[in-house]
Enzyme design. Sequence first.
Site, short mmCIF file in Angstrom:
data_model
loop_
_atom_site.label_atom_id
_atom_site.label_comp_id
_atom_site.label_asym_id
_atom_site.label_seq_id
_atom_site.Cartn_x
_atom_site.Cartn_y
_atom_site.Cartn_z
N TYR A 104 -14.96 -40.95 -1.04
CA TYR A 104 -14.77 -41.63 0.23
C TYR A 104 -15.70 -42.83 0.31
CZ TYR A 104 -12.41 -37.44 2.02
OH TYR A 104 -11.54 -36.38 2.21
N THR A 265 -2.26 -38.96 19.17
CA THR A 265 -3.19 -39.24 20.26
C THR A 265 -2.53 -39.89 21.46
OG1 THR A 265 -3.76 -41.46 19.46
CG2 THR A 265 -5.03 -39.61 18.56
N GLY A 266 -1.32 -40.41 21.27
CA GLY A 266 -0.66 -41.15 22.33
C GLY A 266 -1.06 -42.61 22.36
#
Length: 371
Positions: A104, A265-266
Amino acid sequence: MALQVAGGAGCCGCLPLLGQRRTAAFRPPRAVASEGAAVEDGSKVMLGGSGVAVTKLGIGAWSWGDTTYWNDFEWDDRKLKDAKGAFEASLDSGITFFDTAEVYGAGVSGAINSESLLGRFIKERKEKEGVEVAIATKFAALPWRFGRGSVISALKGSLSRLGVSSVESYQLHWPGIWGNEGYLDGLADAYEQGLVKSVGVSNYSEKRLRDAHERLKKRGVPLASNQVNYSLIYRNPEENGVKAACDELGITLIAYSPIAQGALTGKYTPANPPTGPRGRIYTSDFLSKLQPLINKIREIGGSYDKTPTQVVLNWLICQGNVVPIPGAKNAEQAREFAGALGWLLTEQEVEELRSMAREVKPVMGFPVEKL
């Protein structure tokens, strides 16, 4: 969160895979082999049968230092400050479990990668006050790495970047191309040498998981976890036997991409899809089909005064034997994630969301999880 192979969230090149829809309904087991491992005060759970306690929700550090998938392909002081804010807010909110990996960020040899940043944040926090942090990191099964010795060598590199003498969890990031027996033996060696407190795998199918569990068992080493892609709209672990095997064998399922890289999450709409690689996965067309489910998530969240993010994370916690690890890029996100703890959806709400989610076709997975 685990490495992906094509358009996912923080990757070495990512290929979205279309998951196969199944018609069989998933029924969470009434009891699982690891249920007795809950910590007494209820704030933490054990990773499998390892004796390592972690908070019921962790923080994924995939985006920290990353310039290949997240952060608009750049890393600067503002993003660094945001990442540190996410770390600090997580601890202040009671979340002490952090998941990272050697790949990462800037890469295995990069000075600014997720492990290095996490190590720096921990050191700076400890200079101000004592703090207990549980670290999970991962071994990259790269094609040129052979045998058990490569695991120990890679682990020592991770420990150096993290600035610690041992980690709470060390996981095989994905199955190796050349076989996994040597890697599993390397995990057991690391456990016996006290370099890790528990061992796990990631992106392992049911068969691979059972084989790994059996091989480690012969060494007297418990397989503590399997980290896989799992969310309300990516339920393959329920359909391919992985979740049931984890429950049966007492292996904790760690759920990466638990909010579907932000799609649940919207925050995104058909008129406002995500940018970058995620925009190729969560398209305007997909988001249009997702809207009825998002609306239901909002409706249910309203009755608890919770956000859609908190609802979908809680949905995973309600499955039992699951620790979600959403990725936090800033303090605001970390605090929101913490709001998924301390309450539970009803069984009816859990099943209502699952039923509606069946109408949404899964859009991506990690190729090797099907092996």
